[in-house]
Write a protein that holds these residues in place. Sequence first.
Motif, short mmCIF file in Angstrom:
data_model
loop_
_atom_site.label_atom_id
_atom_site.label_comp_id
_atom_site.label_asym_id
_atom_site.label_seq_id
_atom_site.Cartn_x
_atom_site.Cartn_y
_atom_site.Cartn_z
N UNK B 5 -4.00 -26.28 -72.22
CA UNK B 5 -3.27 -26.45 -70.96
C UNK B 5 -1.79 -26.45 -71.28
N UNK B 6 -1.02 -26.03 -70.36
CA UNK B 6 0.40 -25.86 -70.65
C UNK B 6 1.26 -26.50 -69.57
N UNK B 7 2.43 -26.98 -69.96
CA UNK B 7 3.29 -27.64 -68.95
C UNK B 7 3.84 -26.63 -67.94
N UNK B 8 4.17 -27.13 -66.78
CA UNK B 8 4.75 -26.31 -65.71
C UNK B 8 6.14 -25.83 -66.15
N UNK B 9 6.32 -24.52 -66.27
CA UNK B 9 7.63 -24.02 -66.74
C UNK B 9 8.76 -24.31 -65.77
N UNK B 10 8.43 -24.67 -64.51
CA UNK B 10 9.48 -24.93 -63.51
C UNK B 10 9.76 -26.42 -63.33
N UNK B 11 9.11 -27.23 -64.11
CA UNK B 11 9.28 -28.68 -63.95
C UNK B 11 10.73 -29.07 -64.24
N UNK B 12 11.25 -30.04 -63.44
CA UNK B 12 12.66 -30.45 -63.55
C UNK B 12 12.93 -31.14 -64.87
N UNK B 13 11.94 -31.82 -65.39
CA UNK B 13 12.18 -32.57 -66.62
C UNK B 13 11.74 -31.81 -67.86
N UNK B 14 11.72 -30.50 -67.75
CA UNK B 14 11.26 -29.73 -68.91
C UNK B 14 12.21 -29.92 -70.08
N UNK B 15 11.64 -29.98 -71.29
CA UNK B 15 12.48 -30.20 -72.47
C UNK B 15 13.36 -29.00 -72.78
N UNK B 16 14.39 -29.28 -73.59
CA UNK B 16 15.29 -28.17 -73.91
C UNK B 16 14.56 -27.19 -74.82
N UNK B 17 15.02 -25.96 -74.80
CA UNK B 17 14.41 -24.93 -75.63
C UNK B 17 14.76 -25.18 -77.08
N UNK B 18 13.78 -25.15 -77.90
CA UNK B 18 13.99 -25.34 -79.33
C UNK B 18 14.08 -23.98 -79.98
N UNK B 19 15.13 -23.81 -80.77
CA UNK B 19 15.35 -22.53 -81.45
C UNK B 19 14.66 -22.59 -82.80
N UNK B 20 13.77 -21.62 -83.00
CA UNK B 20 12.97 -21.62 -84.22
C UNK B 20 13.47 -20.54 -85.19
N UNK B 21 13.44 -20.90 -86.47
CA UNK B 21 13.65 -19.91 -87.52
C UNK B 21 12.32 -19.73 -88.25
N UNK B 22 12.01 -18.48 -88.56
CA UNK B 22 10.78 -18.19 -89.31
C UNK B 22 11.15 -17.69 -90.69
N UNK B 23 10.60 -18.31 -91.70
CA UNK B 23 10.72 -17.82 -93.07
C UNK B 23 9.34 -17.31 -93.47
#
Lengths: 371, 322
Positions: B5-23
């Motif tokens: 299950x996944x969180x509502x992408x339009x929710x007001x309290x959605x967390x900030x986007x995390x920037x990922x690096x892949x090695x």
Amino acid sequence: MANPEKTFRAGVLSVVKHDYLPRAVAAHPRFELLVVADDADQPDWVHERNQHFADEFGIPYVRDVAKAIAEHDLDLAAVSSEAERHCDLAVRAADAGLHVIADKPMSTRLSECDQLVEAVQRNNIKFLLWNRNYLPALIQAKEVVQSGAIGELHAIHVDFYFSKDAGPPKGARQPGDLPINWLERQIEAHADGSDGGVGIEAMGELQIEGIYPLGYIRMLTGADVRRVFACTATHFHQANVDNNVDDLATVSLELDNGIVGSLCIGRIGAASHPDIGEIKIHAIGSRGGIVITEARPEVSIHYRDQPPLEFKNKRIANENDFLLMDDFARALDTGCEPILNARGGRDIAATVFAAIESGKTGQPVEVTPLK
Amino acid sequence: MSRETFPDPNAADKPKMIRLALIGASGAAEAYGAIQTRLHSASWAVFAPLNDNDSPAGQALGQATTTKSTEALFTEQANDFDAVVIDANPSQAASLAKAATTLGKPTLVGQLPGGLDVLGQAEALLMPAHTWRFLPSIQAVKRSIDAGKLGEPCLLRIHRWLPPESTPESIAERILPDTDLACWMFGGAPEKVWTLQSAANPDYIQFHLGFANDGMAMIDIAGSLPAGDSYFSLSMIGGTGAAYADDHHNMNLLYSGGQPNALRTNQGHADLTGQLQEFVDAISEEREAAVTLADTSRAAAVAAQVIESAQTKQVTEGKECN
């Protein structure tokens, strides 16, 4: 030269639990049921069940084993008593010159199994221990292994879980309740055919049913088990707790020819599988592996208001019982050995007893060889 | 938390986007690129290839930039990402993870070697990649246990058969996933270990683990299937129920002449997705991840006991991992 038309005259020596063995004898055209017999000093419930079976087949019930054997000119005895009496009745039949088919387990004592092996040899009779090696899936497994499709066998595993209840679940006993009496519980279980452990001596699942999966392993590997390491536990049924016998066991096996394997066996409760249980064979060889579901082929049947405990998947094309009798007729005709003879049954029993001991000691145990 | 299950992408309290690096290598970039649209609250920012030849694979990660080396990632581009995902072999993974956490970057790292001392005390969230836990089938079994549906775990039975191309060279690496699954499902390390190996087949091993309260695990692992697909079966028998996650059950049939072939229905990349989302959520929620170094240490310790039992041919008493 044996007469392939001969009909073998059979007597049933006690039929107190599930009666598939004497029914299989009766259903085969080479065999004829003539009498049911038992010792006179048996309790009433034994006599009642013997009489009931005799009445169904229109044959006499004689409360004197020796008399029944003498008066009916029998060729063989079908023994389906409590496990603790299997060997006694079988030895007496063998000493009377009868061939013997006995239900499993062979006995509750390894020493009795040894005596039975000796009696079979001494009297030069044929002995068949009831088994499931002619189930369609086992026939297929044997064909695959023998064809070399997976190469030389290196390891074999059998999972053998019956999803049946066995009385109240573990933890059901309330303060002040008496421990469940094993025999009374097994007598109760006769109604649904779950009384394989009937008798005064309580038996765990490894002892009651272990012969089937160990019979598969023996047939597919052609090897004896030399050492075991086992863990046994009581997880599901109050009767097993109260009588200090396992309802779940794991056994690591070391066999001849460098083959290793395992058996996991239990009576895990009706809730734990949609059908009779998960019974599978896994075998790894030098060129591949095979996974076999023992229950197949099967047909699924579902309907409105189906009783919850009715199995949805039904086995079909199961000729195991008939083929076992075919096998025994062939042994009697030709002198060859049946698919699971006294020696094989004894070795399986020895493996079971070694596993029980290993479960108690927490250490590997050598399987006692036949002297 | 269910990974289905996944969180509502339009929710007001959605967390900030995390920037990922892949090695990682090209395979990792392609695999993670394939699941990027399923990822919530995170996106790929940088790809640091392990080898120069892998650089073009960074395109699979969409808008992510490709840096010239891991050294450059941790120096010149240290501000361009918030967290690191490392997919490297055991000889590289630990040192890379150490570098990342020293910078304060939460790190998801696979594959870690058995000896985890090189990592020391991590200065940021460090989640070992136990991808095998995140298979949908395994998640379904574990959720059933956690929900109490199966009662107390009594018997875990695993068969894992691998072809040579999928078989890790070291026995310890080979058995680690299943020692981890057993410890995870029983909630602790075993008290007793007994191992058998096949004299005829050095790529075969079976072991019994005895847990508290008479819990048992019986596991066999073969690395000797012919080249091709693998086989996996897991059964968990509990006191009041059972769960069966079995490749045999999940086969479809292909008829193309002769005997039919069995085709295993794929679980796709759901394991990778679930694991990565758990990592992202742990960062967002500022909590411990579902998998920790302690889990890896415990599984590695049990793997060592399995090997010890095989070598000594004795029952090995379990040792609790501190």
